[in-house]
Design a protein around this motif. Sequence first.
Motif, PDB file in Angstrom:
ATOM      1  N   GLN A 178      23.354-135.781 -48.877  1.00  0.00           N
ATOM      2  CA  GLN A 178      23.457-135.231 -47.563  1.00  0.00           C
ATOM      3  C   GLN A 178      22.394-134.621 -47.186  1.00  0.00           C
ATOM      4  O   GLN A 178      21.882-134.813 -45.822  1.00  0.00           O
ATOM      5  CB  GLN A 178      24.625-134.039 -47.556  1.00  0.00           C
ATOM      6  CG  GLN A 178      25.045-133.680 -46.283  1.00  0.00           C
ATOM      7  CD  GLN A 178      25.403-134.459 -45.229  1.00  0.00           C
ATOM      8  OE1 GLN A 178      26.468-135.279 -45.593  1.00  0.00           O
ATOM      9  NE2 GLN A 178      24.873-134.616 -44.145  1.00  0.00           N
TER      10      GLN A 178
ATOM     11  N   GLN B 278      29.166-134.900 -57.605  1.00  0.00           N
ATOM     12  CA  GLN B 278      29.140-133.996 -56.420  1.00  0.00           C
ATOM     13  C   GLN B 278      27.748-133.537 -56.133  1.00  0.00           C
ATOM     14  O   GLN B 278      27.381-133.517 -55.256  1.00  0.00           O
ATOM     15  CB  GLN B 278      29.835-132.662 -56.893  1.00  0.00           C
ATOM     16  CG  GLN B 278      29.816-131.590 -55.856  1.00  0.00           C
ATOM     17  CD  GLN B 278      30.300-132.101 -54.521  1.00  0.00           C
ATOM     18  OE1 GLN B 278      31.409-132.922 -54.334  1.00  0.00           O
ATOM     19  NE2 GLN B 278      29.496-132.068 -53.208  1.00  0.00           N
TER      20      GLN B 278
ATOM     21  N   ASP C 225      25.415-134.025 -52.709  1.00  0.00           N
ATOM     22  CA  ASP C 225      24.861-132.891 -52.193  1.00  0.00           C
ATOM     23  C   ASP C 225      23.335-133.429 -51.828  1.00  0.00           C
ATOM     24  O   ASP C 225      22.865-133.009 -50.701  1.00  0.00           O
ATOM     25  CB  ASP C 225      24.797-131.693 -52.832  1.00  0.00           C
ATOM     26  CG  ASP C 225      26.038-130.913 -53.148  1.00  0.00           C
ATOM     27  OD1 ASP C 225      26.875-131.275 -52.062  1.00  0.00           O
ATOM     28  OD2 ASP C 225      26.386-130.228 -54.080  1.00  0.00           O
TER      29      ASP C 225
ATOM     30  N   VAL D  10      20.599-128.321 -55.665  1.00  0.00           N
ATOM     31  CA  VAL D  10      21.677-128.282 -56.937  1.00  0.00           C
ATOM     32  C   VAL D  10      21.487-127.441 -58.130  1.00  0.00           C
ATOM     33  O   VAL D  10      22.275-127.367 -58.788  1.00  0.00           O
ATOM     34  CB  VAL D  10      22.130-129.928 -57.221  1.00  0.00           C
ATOM     35  CG1 VAL D  10      22.446-130.588 -55.963  1.00  0.00           C
ATOM     36  CG2 VAL D  10      20.614-130.318 -57.810  1.00  0.00           C
TER      37      VAL D  10
END
Length: 462
Positions: A420, A413, A417, A321
């Motif tokens: 996941q 978000q 990420d 990220v």
Amino acid sequence: MDISRPPNFNEIYPTLDTFDRALEAAGESLQDSTGRLSGGSPLDPAEIEKMIANTMDAPDAAFSTRHFSEAFARAMHTRISPSCLGRIENLLITVPYYRDGKGNVSLDPREVRHFRTLIAALGDNREYTIVCHPDTRPAVETWSDLASGIHLNIVEMSKFNFTIWAQDAYVGLRGSSGQQILAEGILFPRQDDMAVADEIATQTNISALQSYLYFQGGNILGGSDLTLVGMDYMIRNLGRFGLKTVQDIAGRYASLFGTDILFLGGADSGDFNWYQDRKLTGYGTQPIFHIDMYVTRTGVTGNDGKEIVFLGRPKFAKDIVGTRPEQGGVDIDRYDSFFEQTEQQLNRHFEVRHLPLFMVHGNVNGEGYRAMNEFYNLTFNNVVIENFDGTKNVVLSTYADDVEAARFGVDPQVRRDLEQAAQDEWKRIGYTVHRTDSHEILSHAMSSIHCITKTVRRGSFP
């Protein structure tokens, strides 16, 4: 009342000079403690009987229950419950109670949701030992409907104020006859949590004993042949009577746990200024005050024949990220470097793989709620895990959907990420991933799902 989980580093080491002297005093031990260390052999029961008899026959003889409890543990050939091996058969959770302005006892719905989703995620045919206030018992008993075959052992505590963090005040042991034991350290200075094991022992068939060692459960990860212990709790014991060397301390740990010991951390695992600014949370030789926040055993054999261990690395999160404003301008590469020493120590015995570890700077509980620092970590190491008979389950914390946290500006978000990526790593080694409700609020308190549980009994393990 301050119920913060991390130690107060600034109180222990108010100046750089005091910190440097502490590290210098422990310097030789820090160098010697990177290898695998063994303990003494168990005592014969006849030896214990003789020790007790000699004490009773001498009116002036000193007597320490902590000393004798460890002797009994050695006679029982106690073994620490592994952190991943064996099916979870009995899980301990502590459900705090609160009094409103009228003195009525109630539960915090933010905490209740964690327990309910955990029980549902673990599924059928489990036993839970649940500590709660008598007035909240009816509400807790409804949790038996969350899965089939659920059995709840309710332990009532009304006179002591205990916390949600069931992991810390003790370590789970198993005796040679199968007896389940909660072993406490010599001291546990957070609210009234040190009363929990004794209350459980009076109301269930789970035993309790107290060790002479100073430790906390979240800083210990049991294994069938090797137990991982955070270096902070080697240093905190070093220099006490009978604990003059790292070998003395490792011997005590090994005798109690029935395995060899590997200490994780050291002088290269932190920086005084980072502790002072409360970006780091240990006593001085770990970047985070409990290793279960960034180290996870899996019980899975890797390509090189070694067990795979997951290590949280901030660099992995950065690769996913990038550097985000909510990280408070922290130098992530510098932060990541504090985990390198632990990786080198683990590499001698394990195949090390990585999970993202994401530092956040913010106050998700609202301004003025907490006097502690506002740096905290989103972790995917702090999990509830079981590996048995070809079945591998992991209950993984999530963060993206925390409505309360979102009110204070966190980025969902980013969290999706990270989640996941972590889920992919767990699936890559054959684990079925069960997701919980969001735990950002828990993370702000320097914890996650493993911290609010304690495995009391597992199925057969080596």
